[in-house]
Design a protein around this motif. Structure first.
Motif, short mmCIF file in Angstrom:
data_model
loop_
_atom_site.label_atom_id
_atom_site.label_comp_id
_atom_site.label_asym_id
_atom_site.label_seq_id
_atom_site.Cartn_x
_atom_site.Cartn_y
_atom_site.Cartn_z
N ASN A 482 0.81 -1.22 0.00
CA ASN A 482 0.00 0.00 0.00
C ASN A 482 0.84 1.26 0.00
O ASN A 482 0.32 2.37 0.19
N GLY A 483 2.14 1.09 -0.20
CA GLY A 483 3.02 2.24 -0.26
C GLY A 483 4.46 1.80 -0.42
O GLY A 483 4.80 0.64 -0.15
N ILE A 484 5.32 2.73 -0.87
CA ILE A 484 6.73 2.42 -1.05
C ILE A 484 7.59 3.48 -0.37
O ILE A 484 7.20 4.65 -0.27
N TRP A 485 8.77 3.04 0.07
CA TRP A 485 9.69 3.93 0.79
C TRP A 485 11.10 3.61 0.31
O TRP A 485 11.66 2.59 0.66
N ILE A 486 11.64 4.48 -0.50
CA ILE A 486 13.03 4.37 -0.95
C ILE A 486 13.87 5.20 0.01
O ILE A 486 13.75 6.43 0.04
N SER A 487 14.68 4.54 0.79
CA SER A 487 15.49 5.23 1.79
C SER A 487 16.95 5.21 1.34
O SER A 487 17.48 4.17 0.98
N LYS A 488 17.56 6.39 1.34
CA LYS A 488 18.93 6.47 0.83
C LYS A 488 19.63 7.66 1.46
O LYS A 488 19.11 8.77 1.49
N ASP A 489 20.84 7.41 1.95
CA ASP A 489 21.63 8.49 2.53
C ASP A 489 22.13 9.45 1.45
O ASP A 489 22.38 9.06 0.31
N SER A 490 22.30 10.69 1.84
CA SER A 490 22.89 11.74 1.00
C SER A 490 22.29 11.77 -0.40
O SER A 490 23.01 11.79 -1.40
N SER A 491 20.99 11.75 -0.46
CA SER A 491 20.34 11.86 -1.76
C SER A 491 19.24 12.92 -1.68
O SER A 491 18.58 13.05 -0.66
N GLU A 492 19.07 13.66 -2.74
CA GLU A 492 18.07 14.71 -2.76
C GLU A 492 16.66 14.13 -2.63
O GLU A 492 16.31 13.17 -3.31
N THR A 493 15.85 14.70 -1.77
CA THR A 493 14.48 14.25 -1.59
C THR A 493 13.71 14.31 -2.89
O THR A 493 12.94 13.41 -3.21
N LYS A 494 13.91 15.36 -3.66
CA LYS A 494 13.18 15.52 -4.93
C LYS A 494 13.45 14.35 -5.87
O LYS A 494 12.54 13.84 -6.52
N GLU A 495 14.70 13.89 -5.95
CA GLU A 495 15.04 12.77 -6.83
C GLU A 495 14.30 11.51 -6.39
O GLU A 495 13.79 10.75 -7.22
N ILE A 496 14.29 11.27 -5.08
CA ILE A 496 13.63 10.08 -4.56
C ILE A 496 12.13 10.16 -4.80
O ILE A 496 11.49 9.18 -5.18
N GLU A 497 11.56 11.33 -4.59
CA GLU A 497 10.13 11.53 -4.87
C GLU A 497 9.80 11.21 -6.31
O GLU A 497 8.87 10.44 -6.60
#
Length: 616
Positions: A482-497
């Motif tokens: 029901n949802g996804i969470w890509i967690s990554k250090d030192s990465s721009e939030t916008k890119e992950i979004e």
């Protein structure tokens, strides 16, 4: 009346297909000899691409073939629309050999058996599409009696027999390449536009080949819709297992598009199948120069190296659901997550405020808040023990991270009555998606209906979009989360979004932007489709929810547009046809006017909106 397998058939099929989902290994196929590079069995997953030069231009085609081979391409496919092009394969092959390149050449055939019979004497492999090789779409007949259907199969046998005999004589391999958008009228009349129809289209040809003692075959089930593609390949493997067949499988998402979205869609579709050990060769179809496809293919395959040594995943005896059709796992709703709500996106908080993620995780306070209601914060517990160690249990909703090693019988009992929690499932297993899938199956079988968000921590920065798309896709395609969470250090939030929403869009889980279906370039394309795609994107990317197809030619274009709202299709040198759905509405428009005419068509049908001001 479409054939729908009954529950008993599906249960047996599901168990047969799902035999080995929890221990990574490839579906064992037979070896097929293709020139000097065999495919299937214990051979590595092969990489291929297709030239987009004029096949009659020997030097240009050879130069591009060399470029592809040097980048890592093992099989080179070449458009062979006519007899002259088929005959010129001999010159292309001779020139490649003279330069020291002996990679197999594949002739891509459409419509004409005479062309295929010439090419089969020269190329190492030919590709035919059952939907248009012999069968024609007259659009006049929608129902076939059993006798009429059998008579058509007999015609198919007689017209295909000469090609098979040539392939046997010259040692030429054949790919039976089914495309979702170009199923024959006869197949459509009985099975509809379905994965089952795609499978039966291929197996009809397989039976003809086997009847003539020819088994040097490769099969493919291509579609631009990832769900259709995945279910078709799964069903094909299941049917082959039932009928003691084991032909190698060619994977690819047709008309994937360009840029990040094209890469994400390709990785998602191919990755969802590689996750289950399906696939012996892949082709990434991008609307870009062919050589750009090779590094993407290499990264996708690389994501599955070393999987054999993954941590043990406890098998689930009874697989819930149906692996050949989409069914969202039934959950109750917790704070707008789960039930019938669209899957959500969570991102880690950074200095820059997230622009569109639904939920933000604040690692400093171990709280999650909704972007739309930043004051409404919910506690986040990193494991089950942390939650139960609290003196007072939560009276309102919260998030509970659960690791795979906590999914014991005792662990399931502990969480079975926590109805106000959203479960965040995570794993460190190399076979991550399959480990998560086993966890969700256990929840399902235990009757635990909490909504599930799947989370993965990525450490490497290279090719995040490809790895994440491949890893998350199979769980989204099967409706397990029901949802996804890509967690990554030192990465721009916008890119992950952006990546998160692109993955949801690619898998058909949540539409948040304009979707583009665009074919890769090939020799049949009569205009600069690469530049055209970018121009159309520039003018229409704000039209959320629309699907626009940009196709190179009329060979597969109208069919492969699938469920696109609008189609922009090449129709000869400098001419464009425009479609509303699958209906041709404007013919032979000058290429220079076609974009304006497309926008006009959008306006006429009420699908145009002025682009909002950037700073508004």
């Amino acid at each position: 009346m479409f054939f729908i397998p009954n529950e008993e058939t599906l249960t047996a099929a599901s168990k047969k297909y799902c035999n080995n989902l929890f221990a990574y290994s490839r579906f064992k196929t037979r070896e097929v000899i293709i020139g000097s590079i065999p495919m299937g069995a214990y051979n590595p997953i092969r990489i291929q691409s297709m030239t987009n030069t004029n096949t009659l231009d020997t030097i240009a085609t050879v130069n591009q073939s060399v470029q592809l081979i040097e980048a890592g391409c093992e099989y080179v496919r070449i458009s062979t629309p006519g007899i002259k092009e088929a005959e010129n394969l001999k010159k292309i092959k001779k020139e490649l050999n003279a330069r020291g390149f002996y990679n197999p050449l594949i002739a891509d055939i459409h419509f004409n058996p005479a062309v295929a019979e010439i090419a089969a004497r020269i190329a190492d492999k030919i590709r035919i599409n059952p939907g248009n090789y012999i069968d024609k779409k007259s659009l006049q007949k929608s129902n076939y009696s059993d006798l009429e259907y059998q008579e058509e199969l007999e015609k198919l046998f007689q017209k295909t027999k000469p090609l098979i005999e040539i392939c046997k004589e010259y040692g030429t391999a054949m790919r039976i390449g089914v495309n979702h958008g170009s199923l024959s009228e006869r197949i459509m009349s009985r099975y509809g536009d379905t994965p089952l129809g795609m499978v039966e289209s291929a197996l009809e040809f397989v039976r003809i080949c086997e009847n003539l003692d020819y088994k040097n075959l490769v099969l493919s089930m291509k579609a631009s819709n990832i769900k259709v593609m995945v279910y078709a390949y799964r069903l094909l493997v299941n049917r082959m297992m039932q009928q003691q067949m084991n032909y190698p499988l060619h994977l690819g998402v047709t008309e994937a598009g360009s840029g990040i979205d094209g890469r994400v869609k390709s990785a998602a579709g191919i990755g969802a199948l590689l996750e289950d050990g399906i696939g012996d060769t892949i082709r990434v179809s991008l609307t870009e120069e062919p050589v750009a496809e090779i590094p993407v293919a290499l990264e996708i395959i690389g994501n599955y190296s070393g999987r054999m040594n993954h941590f043990f995943i406890e098998p689930v005896a009874d697989i819930p659901g149906n692996p050949f059709d989409y069914h969202q796992r039934i959950t109750h709703e917790v704070n707008g997550i789960g039930a019938s709500n669209l899957p959500v996106v969570i991102v880690d908080k950074e200095e820059k405020t997230a622009l569109k993620a639904d939920l933000i995780f604040d690692s400093f306070t171990s709280e999650i808040f909704f972007r739309s209601e930043p004051e409404e914060k919910r506690n986040y517990y990193k494991n089950v023990s942390e939650y139960f160690s609290r003196k007072r249990l939560e009276s309102h909703s919260f998030f509970l991270e659960i690791h795979s090693d906590e999914f014991t019988e005792k662990g399931l009992q502990k969480i079975s009555n926590i109805e106000n929690a959203v479960f965040v499932l995570t794993s460190l297993n190399k076979h991550w998606a399959s480990d998560i899938r086993a966890m969700i199956y256990k929840l399902w079988l235990a009757g635990i209906k909490n909504p599930v968000i799947i989370k993965k921590l990525f450490e490497k920065s290279e090719s995040l979009e490809l790895i994440a798309a491949a890893d998350f896709a199979v769980l989204l395609v099967d409706g397990l989360c029901n949802g996804i969470w890509i967690s990554k250090d030192s990465s721009e939030t916008k890119e992950i979004e952006d990546l998160s929403f692109s993955i949801l869009q690619a898998t058909g889980s949540r539409i948040s932007q304009t979707e583009y279906v665009s074919c890769p370039t090939c020799a049949r394309t009569s205009y600069n489709i690469i530049d055209t795609v970018e121009k159309i994107k520039a003018y229409t990317s704000h039209l959320k929810g629309l699907k626009i197809a940009i196709m190179g030619c009329v060979v597969n274009g109208p069919g492969e547009m699938a469920d696109a709202n609008y189609g922009y299709v090449g129709n000869g040198l400098g001419k464009i046809n425009l479609y509303k759905g699958k209906t041709l509405v404007k013919r032979n428009i000058e290429e220079s006017d076609a974009l304006d005419e497309l926008i006009k068509l959008l306006k006429e049908n009420g699908d145009w909106k002025d682009e909002p001001l950037k700073n508004q």
